[in-house]
Structure formats: C-alpha cells, structure tokens
Design an enzyme around this catalytic site. Sequence first.
Site, PDB file in Angstrom:
ATOM      1  N   GLY A 146     -30.537 -39.139 127.473  1.00 17.21           N
ATOM      2  CA  GLY A 146     -30.951 -38.355 129.283  1.00 17.21           C
ATOM      3  C   GLY A 146     -30.926 -37.506 128.827  1.00 17.21           C
ATOM      4  O   GLY A 146     -31.076 -35.963 130.042  1.00 17.21           O
ATOM      5  N   GLU A 147     -29.382 -37.663 129.557  1.00 12.39           N
ATOM      6  CA  GLU A 147     -29.021 -35.460 130.242  1.00 12.39           C
ATOM      7  C   GLU A 147     -29.120 -34.750 129.174  1.00 12.39           C
ATOM      8  O   GLU A 147     -28.776 -33.520 129.440  1.00 12.39           O
ATOM      9  CB  GLU A 147     -27.045 -36.028 129.956  1.00 12.39           C
ATOM     10  N   MET A 148     -28.933 -34.816 127.568  1.00 15.88           N
ATOM     11  CA  MET A 148     -28.799 -33.530 126.653  1.00 15.88           C
ATOM     12  C   MET A 148     -29.913 -32.980 127.147  1.00 15.88           C
ATOM     13  O   MET A 148     -29.750 -31.451 126.709  1.00 15.88           O
ATOM     14  CB  MET A 148     -28.560 -34.398 125.316  1.00 15.88           C
TER      15      MET A 148
END
Length: 907
Positions: free
Chosen positions: A868-870
């Site tokens: 999710g963050e990447m």
Amino acid sequence: METKTLVINGIPRRLLVNPEDMLADVLRGQLQITSVKVGCGQGQCGACSVILDGRVVRSCIVKMRRVPENAAITTLEGIGTPTCLHPLQKAWIYHGAAQCGFCTPGFIVSAKGLLDVTPNPSREDVRDWFQKHHNICRCTGYQPLVNAVMDAAAVMRGEKKPEEIEFQMPADGHIWGTRLPRPSALAKVTGVAEFGADAAYRLPPETLHLALAQAKVSHALIKGIDTSEAEKMPGVYKVLTHKDVKGKNRITGLITFPANKGDGWDRPILNDEKVFQYGDALAIVCADSECNARAAAEKVRFDLELLPEYMSAPEAMAPDAIEIHPGTPNVYYDQNIEKGQDTRPFFEDPNNVVVEDSFYTQRQPHLPIEPDVGYAYLNEDGKLVIHSKSIGLHLHGLMIAPGLGLDFANDMIMVQNTTGGTFGYKFSPTMEALLGVAVLATGRPCHLRYNYEQQQQYTGKRSPFWTTVRYAADKNGKLLAMETDWSVDHGPYSEFGDLLTLRGAQYIGAGYGIPNIRGKGRTVCTNHCWGAAFRGYGAPESEFPSEVLMDMLAEKLNMDPLELRALNCYRKGDTTPTGQEPEVYSLPEMFELMRPRYKAALEKARASSEGRIKRGVGVSLGVYGAGLDGPDTAEAWAELNEDGGVTIGACWEDHGQGADAGTLGTAHAALRPLGIPAEKIRLVLNDTSKAPNSGPAGGSRSQVVVGNAIRVACETLIEAMRKPAGGFLDYAGMKAEGRDVRQPGKWSAPARDCDANAQGNPFCCYMYGLFLAEVAVDVDTGKTQVEKLTCVADIGAICNRSVTDGQIYGGMAQGVGLALSEDYEDIKKHSTIAGAGIPDIKMIPDEMEIIYVESPRPDGPFGASGVGEMPLSAPHAAIINAIANACGARVRHLPARPEKVLAAMPR
C-alpha cells in the site's frame, strides 16, 4: 410539503416531500435507497449520481422542486441485482474496480447513462463522460474503471461473451497470485454494502443524532461555553461539554518515545482549557435528527481569549513563540541519525561533487469520498460498542478508554464498518471518543456524521516536512556522504509525531548505499491541522527531497539521472540509512527493466516537444518498510467448521485496500494440505469481541504481519488435525478426541527498533518501486499534464494481483495530486473536495503501467511483502523531475501549481 409521484426503477412511488429537500436525501431517507451515496454533498464527487429522465444528475444538489411529476429515476438497484448482474457490474468485479466501493454505485450509474447514448465509446469518451459528470474516485487511479466500461460495452454489443469478464478458477484451485475478486465485491457493485451513514436508517427510533459545536479560530483560551440557547432548540435532547466526560477527557498517543518532551496526553476529547486548532470540538449536541442537531450546534456560544496562531513549523520555532501546550516546548522531539564516519571531510574535499537544497512537502489532505461517520450504543452487557471507520480497532480502544473512564478489555467493543477509504487518517481515532462520550452521557444509541467541511477541518492531514539535504559524491557519481535536516509540522496533537520524525531518518536517501550519514530532525507543535498517518507515512516527505536532489546531482555531474541511481542503488554490501542489510537486492534488476522504457520515453519526449508544449521525463526510486518498527506482532485464529470448511478470525482492518482478499488468499495458501476450496473459507474480521488483536492496518504491515499470524494459525490447525498414521481428522473426529477445533496464531517480526541515532533493523520486509513519469508542460501557463506513469515494483510474491494492481494505480494517482494540486493550507478555501485539489480523471493519465519483480521475501508469508505505501513513496518526485526535464523549472515547494512552475522557469 407537497405530494409527488416518482417512477423509481420502473415502479411509481407516491411521496410527500419538502420541495427544498435534495433528491439524494429523499431517495435515501424516505425510500431507503442507500446505494445513492452522499460524499461531498456539493456536487463535486458524483457518488450520488442517478439517472433522472434519461440524464445523469448529481442528486445531492437537485432540489425536489426541480424534479418533475412522474420523473423516471434509475439508481443502481434498477441496473442489476446480486442474482442478476448487469455487464457493468460484472466488469467492475472482474477488473477490481470496486476497492473501498463508496464511489462505485455513482460510477456504475453514470457509466450506464453513457452506454445508453454511446454504446461503442472510446476510452477517451469514457474519461470525458466521467469528467463531465464529476465522478471522482480516490482509490483506483481510474484505469480499472475505464477498463470495466470498455469491456461491459463490448459484452452489450455482443463482441465479447459474458464469461470473458468473469473470473475463471484455475484448474488446481490455487488462488494465490490470481485475480480472484475480493469477497466484498458483489455487495459493493450492487449497492448492498452498508456504510456508516447507511446504517443510520437501520438504527432504533431512540437513536440520537449528534452535531459538533466547533471552534472557528486556531488558538485561544476557553473562558466559557454557553449552551443555553442550543438546549432550547427543537428536538434537542442534551448538549454535552467537557463537564460531561466521565474519564480523563484526553486521547493518549499510547506509545511515546522516551526522548519525547511531552507525555502523549495532549489531545482533549472535548476541549476544556484551550482551543489548539480550527475545528476543535467544544460541545456535542444530541438531538432527534441530524438537521436539528446541526441547527442547535450553531447556537452554542464560546467566550474565547485569542492567542497567537502558529500555522507553520518555522513560526512555532521562532524564539518569541509561546508554548502551545504550556510546559511542553513547541519542539518536543529531536531525532538524530549517525551512520558511518563523520561526514564533514567528504563535503570539504575539493575533489568531491556537492549539491544541497531545501524542500517542502505540503499538508496533503486524504480526501476520501466518504466523510467520517460512526455510531455507538450500550449492548445488553452494558459494554460500549463503537462502530466506525477505524483501521486500528484495538489501538483506538486503548487510546480512548482512559479518557472515557473505561477499561478497554472489560468495558468496550470496537467494530469497523464497511469503510469508504481512509488512506491513513483513521490510524488516529477521530469521532470514536466523541461517540463514546455521548452514549455514556445519554444512555442512548448515538450516530455522528461529518459533512465534508468537517471532514477537512477536524480530521488529521499529512504533516508537512521542511527539509534540507546535502550529497557528496565522487566525480564518477558514487555517493560518499549525506547530511540532512528536517522539521515536521505535526499540528497541535503529538500522537505518533515522534514516530513520523523517525521516518525522516529511515527514508531520506533510502534505496542508495550511502556509507556516511549525519542529520537531525525534530517534531514541531503548531496550530494548523493535526498530523495523521497518510499513505507512505514519512516516505513521500523524505524521498521527495532526496530524489529531486539526485537529479540535481546528475545535472552537476553531467550524468544521466537513471544511470546515477542505478550506480548507487542497493547491492550486496550496501546498507539502508539505518545500517540494515536489505532483505533482497532486486534494484539492479528493476533498473534493467526500466532502462528501455526510460530511453523510449526520452526519445518520444524530444520528438513531440513543440511550440508552447514541452515534454519531459523523470524518474525516482521509492522504498518503504512493511510493518511497524521492531518486533511488530499480530494474532489470528483458524477454526474448523462442521461442514469441513474453516473460519479465519482477525482484525485485518480494511480501508479499501482489500483486507478480505488478503485474508482469504493467505489462509487458502496455508490450508492447501487440507484441500479446502476458497468458497469454504469464511472470514470473521474487524470486531474486537470476536477477533483477536492483529494490530492496525497501517505501514503496509498487514500482508506481512497479519498474514503470517493467519499462516501460523492455519498451520497450527493442520497439526492439530493430523492423524499419527497420516491424514487428517474431520470435525467429528476432532470433537471425539477432545481436540480444539479453534487454534490460535501469533507472529512477531524478526526486527529490531532503531537506537537514538536511528541505527537498527526496523523492518524485516521492504517494498521497492522505480517510477517513470512522462509529462507535458504548457510553458505559457505553467500547467502540467501527466501523460504516463510507469512503476517497476518489487513487493515480493503477490497474493492477489487484482488487489495489488489497484493499490499501485491508486497510489500513483495520489502521487499526481501530491505533486501538482492537493493541499490543506487555507482552512476555508481547502475545505471542499474540489478546493483541496483532488485529481479528477482527466488529471490522471490513462496510461499507467506496472512491471512486477517478485523477489520472495524470506520472512513474508509465502514470500509476500506489503504494497500500500510503496506506490505513493516517490511518484511525485518523478513528476517534479519530469517538469524540470521538460522546461527547466525545478519546483522544490509542493504542490507544483502552474504559477510555481512559471516562476521556476529559467528566464
């Protein structure tokens, strides 16, 4: 009032309506058609779209007096049902186009309106239509939505068979790595998924509806609160202030670093002594309707003594600034980083190449389409039950219980509603404690829904970073040293501010084997909006300066920016900024995959730059850790069912990212020895009375940490079922032998917290993304159009490809907004979804390409890392680098609005 006949989905309905009411409210409130969603409430998001007499309209801005007698209205229910899906609904499921699902009904209705008049649209026709009708999605990056419309249109024309847009189970039944639709998809595409505001219509008659009386200044002493006029208003049951709070009236940050100069108890539930930010809640009106509650809230009067307002970190750090929280300095946490040798000699050596600059990342708003909403009540055991958009159920229970005067373990239950996106703002509790106060003070069920202005003014935002970075490299471009300085404007409330500041040490310069680093960061208390987690949590703020500075170093070296990065990316022997050896070394392979695409993009940009339109190409490298720092832990359970199926219990909270798909895919892979089909795996998720503490859904931790807990639970169950002579006991056999059919699973990451100098092994799994942006800049206006985005991604082995595609498309789309348009600086101007700069479909490129490098993670479940963050770690830096490549304008202060691009152009 007047009577009016409406033909709703082909059925005449005679209604008594107020001519001034909005069509959306009549459909939802009087007819209980809750597929019609109200997001912005101002016609800016399209979630409320219906077809009115053959035209797509936004029903939240259509007054009933404008709706003709016998008007024909089509909602999602009139397009298809769970047992008879329209091709649009099938295609939406097939392409993973329903992520959080809140905008889905409006999009499908709008798409139906398009196909009614244009049965053979082009992709650009679809994009133009959604643009014209103001359909906004925050999750998907739009590409899956266009794909779905195109495929549905082909089926309706007879050019594709319906089964071509239906998932086909592999012959071996193995779902890991496939595009199996998420379990919640059917409910979302048919409008039966019940979100928080929908639940208000199913609550008992005695339910009280709440409204907040909020501060309209940013810093003041509270001398008095007068509720007398509000209490006289129609329908008001009670008006509550801090005097009605039974506990400490504070929300605790729960985990505060030892070096933090505050105690973490600085956020009031209802402000009692001071106003710390615009929008702080000073009173709660409890009434028989939301309308009456809001009217009464306007009658609450405050006696305030205004204080200086410090709206940025530099202002709050000024020598003459007063302490916002008396007794705690405005700079309340310092973070050092020391890696390798002293950096000064490398910068003083005349043979080395040095670059330095300062950067700013803004207070990015999360901009979910669904505003914050929740409800609460006392159950038959007298426990306080809170239903909300929380993505940290156990965490939030522990954070708010002392303030309410309760013990979380014995007195409270937290449940997550179907959630219309959060993107991180719900890592912090927002309305949960307010609901608790109201229920405990009145003894009645209570419901609270923010309008979009409140969503903007009350909930947290990405904390701005003010950052200065220096690189020293040899003349061949090899990085030798880095120096950093960063200030984090975390607003007035400290929760997780120290952790966010640590992220600066972990991610500035991430992705490169920089042997020597010195730097210092600090967390600053201000009076602007409080800082909450936002997708990427520290990486977009940290990697923007280091990635733009890499381009500046390449320019000074007369070196290609991609090749400079490839030269310095992690290889064996390199370590992260925290001194940790990466778990995989896949970056060289990722650069090899990107190189031909990058070269082709450069050639295309050079060939197509003409006149006032200049095209450019930019690259960036993004890195993020999957987990909370150190030995991050989760729990789950697996239970054998009487019919041979298995139920999984976990609090893997879902803010649209696909927790149900992750849980199912991971459990199915772990249960393969039993041969259980996917349809016989059931999920019990996100209710603290039924599922164990799996930790919050943040930091891209869930697939790794919760996934491993699920794996362990399944493996433990398999062992409990195993017969000594081979094979497995069934349910009856387990019961007969007295074996427990429910088995627990617990897993802790093999990681180590960072020390005072930010050295340690904080994450066992990382995510890596290499971004390529292609832009066109109008040099007369400074307007930038992103024409294509490419991501080479290594997120380990992929659990569900449809889910990860959606996460990456959506993250890159948010990167466009971070780069070019989104901000929450002007409290009034930026308090609408459009005013805050949310990207519409024409801002986001239709061309978005993902290339996966699946390097199995040693500690990830079945080789998986997070995702999710990447995709929001660094795409904005690639866009800014592309702007400079196109026209020479180097923007260091985000967002890069046209006027900033113009001002930065060489003269």
